[in-house]
Design a protein around this motif. Sequence first.
Motif, PDB file in Angstrom:
ATOM      1  N   SER A   8       0.798  -1.266   0.060  1.00  0.00           N
ATOM      2  CA  SER A   8      -0.145  -0.045  -0.060  1.00  0.00           C
ATOM      3  C   SER A   8       0.829   1.114  -0.018  1.00  0.00           C
ATOM      4  CB  SER A   8      -0.960   0.108   1.069  1.00  0.00           C
ATOM      5  OG  SER A   8      -0.085   0.156   2.241  1.00  0.00           O
TER       6      SER A   8
ATOM      7  N   ARG B 243      -4.032   1.025  -2.871  1.00  0.00           N
ATOM      8  CA  ARG B 243      -4.566   0.993  -1.657  1.00  0.00           C
ATOM      9  C   ARG B 243      -3.859   1.945  -0.588  1.00  0.00           C
ATOM     10  NH1 ARG B 243      -3.946  -3.151   1.384  1.00  0.00           N
ATOM     11  NH2 ARG B 243      -2.433  -4.171   0.248  1.00  0.00           N
TER      12      ARG B 243
ATOM     13  N   ARG C 169      -3.154   3.888   3.219  1.00  0.00           N
ATOM     14  CA  ARG C 169      -3.279   3.812   4.686  1.00  0.00           C
ATOM     15  C   ARG C 169      -2.887   5.340   4.975  1.00  0.00           C
ATOM     16  NH1 ARG C 169      -1.401  -1.706   7.324  1.00  0.00           N
ATOM     17  NH2 ARG C 169      -2.734  -3.182   6.093  1.00  0.00           N
TER      18      ARG C 169
ATOM     19  N   ARG D 100      -9.172  13.257  12.912  1.00  0.00           N
ATOM     20  CA  ARG D 100      -9.384  11.838  12.525  1.00  0.00           C
ATOM     21  C   ARG D 100     -11.059  11.760  12.161  1.00  0.00           C
ATOM     22  NH1 ARG D 100      -6.174   9.123  15.626  1.00  0.00           N
ATOM     23  NH2 ARG D 100      -7.663   8.210  17.002  1.00  0.00           N
TER      24      ARG D 100
ATOM     25  N   ARG E  37     -10.691   2.600  -1.108  1.00  0.00           N
ATOM     26  CA  ARG E  37      -9.270   2.352  -0.989  1.00  0.00           C
ATOM     27  C   ARG E  37      -8.501   2.796   0.186  1.00  0.00           C
ATOM     28  NH1 ARG E  37      -9.570   3.218  -6.590  1.00  0.00           N
ATOM     29  NH2 ARG E  37     -10.451   1.586  -7.282  1.00  0.00           N
TER      30      ARG E  37
ATOM     31  N   THR F  47      -7.736   3.665   3.839  1.00  0.00           N
ATOM     32  CA  THR F  47      -8.234   3.338   5.402  1.00  0.00           C
ATOM     33  C   THR F  47      -7.416   4.351   6.276  1.00  0.00           C
ATOM     34  OG1 THR F  47      -7.929   1.102   4.777  1.00  0.00           O
ATOM     35  CG2 THR F  47      -7.977   1.327   6.885  1.00  0.00           C
TER      36      THR F  47
ATOM     37  N   VAL G 241      -5.863   5.134   9.884  1.00  0.00           N
ATOM     38  CA  VAL G 241      -5.438   4.535  10.949  1.00  0.00           C
ATOM     39  C   VAL G 241      -4.691   5.667  11.862  1.00  0.00           C
ATOM     40  CG1 VAL G 241      -5.053   2.368   9.672  1.00  0.00           C
ATOM     41  CG2 VAL G 241      -3.242   4.046   9.614  1.00  0.00           C
TER      42      VAL G 241
ATOM     43  N   GLU H 175       1.268   0.866  12.142  1.00  0.00           N
ATOM     44  CA  GLU H 175       0.144   0.287  11.062  1.00  0.00           C
ATOM     45  C   GLU H 175       0.043   0.824   9.623  1.00  0.00           C
ATOM     46  OE1 GLU H 175      -4.895  -0.505  11.346  1.00  0.00           O
ATOM     47  OE2 GLU H 175      -3.937   0.475  13.056  1.00  0.00           O
TER      48      GLU H 175
END
Length: 321
Positions: free
Chosen positions: A13, A36, A38, A47, A77, A79, A81, A86
Amino acid sequence: MTSDRSDPTQGKSIAVIGGGSIGVAFAIVFARARHRVRLNEPDAARRSSVAGILHAQLGDLEAYDLLDEPASSIVGRITLVASLSEAVAEAAYVQECAPERLDLKRTLFAELDRLAPRQAALASASSAITASTFAADLPGRGRMLVVHPGNPPFLLPVAEVVPAPFTSEAVIASTRALLTGAGLTPVLVRKEVEGFVFNRLQGALLREAYCLVRENVVSVEDVDRIVRDGLGLRWSVIGPFETVDLNTLGGIASHAEIMGPAYQRMGMERGQNDPWTPELIERVAAQRRALLPLDRWAERVAWRDRRLMSLVRHRKAELEV
Ligand SMILES: NC(=O)c1ccc[n+]([C@@H]2O[C@H](COP(=O)([O-])OP(=O)(O)OC[C@H]3O[C@@H](n4cnc5c(N)ncnc54)[C@H](O)[C@@H]3O)[C@@H](O)[C@H]2O)c1
């Protein structure tokens, strides 16, 4: 292994660090290119607002017909975090977009160097802080560099790629390829000058604009009008070198001969003594002639005019809405 068009990073990613205006916009750029993503944002309040911003910006892009798939597929696609580890665990490329503070970039890049897979390039969106200043002492400094975008990068494709002397050629090449694949226009900045090129050019114009306002030559609104309805309109089709090349019969060398002394006097008025020497003019003219031989000059002038006509028609239509 798949060569699936929906996964150009082949299972890995892109990590975007910092969910402010630039981080969110970069997440859109990479997700739009089917990576993808993150997106790491440590601040809980921020957030909770990121999802709404992503939907709003992608919704606008969709409404303007600038996406080739539904906005929801692109959001899908990305995410969000909270933790850095992560975010970077499976990253092929890391785009850092945290606040412009040297202490923070130093700490963050030390952590990224520790946490991100060894093959991942680590790029900072920094506007002024060079990789030499935040990465010189890090073991993985060879994979670190600056990728400075225009704002927002999902609309302004240019991205300045600014390596430090220690950045590896392989990282520079893979970063440029990744950015190009994501629909950006990477431009290599060969030396780590303060402000890089984008902000130095902007600064030159702004410095003079401030002087002209100080001297009551013009109002703030009229400076913006001159750029918006004049210089900027043309610059959205061609840059400043091509502009003067096409404005003068005989090209840029003739322009420098005719206008150079006046521009030098204007610079001297501001305490700047950077004459366009014959050697410098020759160098600039040689690059322009390699791009546009003089026997194609008239054809290019007609092309510029047609591009401007298309833009003017568009502006007229927008005003009529
Ligand atoms: N805004 C612009 O026009 C522009 C243009 C080009 C480049 N840049 C550069 O991009 C970077 C980000 O700018 P911005 O305008 O998005 O800033 P911003 O202040 O809007 O966003 C920064 C985000 O990073 C988060 N953050 C703070 N500490 C962090 C950490 N330790 N780890 C991860 N995230 C953290 C903040 O909570 C915030 O959401 C800066 O280096 C800036 O100079 C900005």
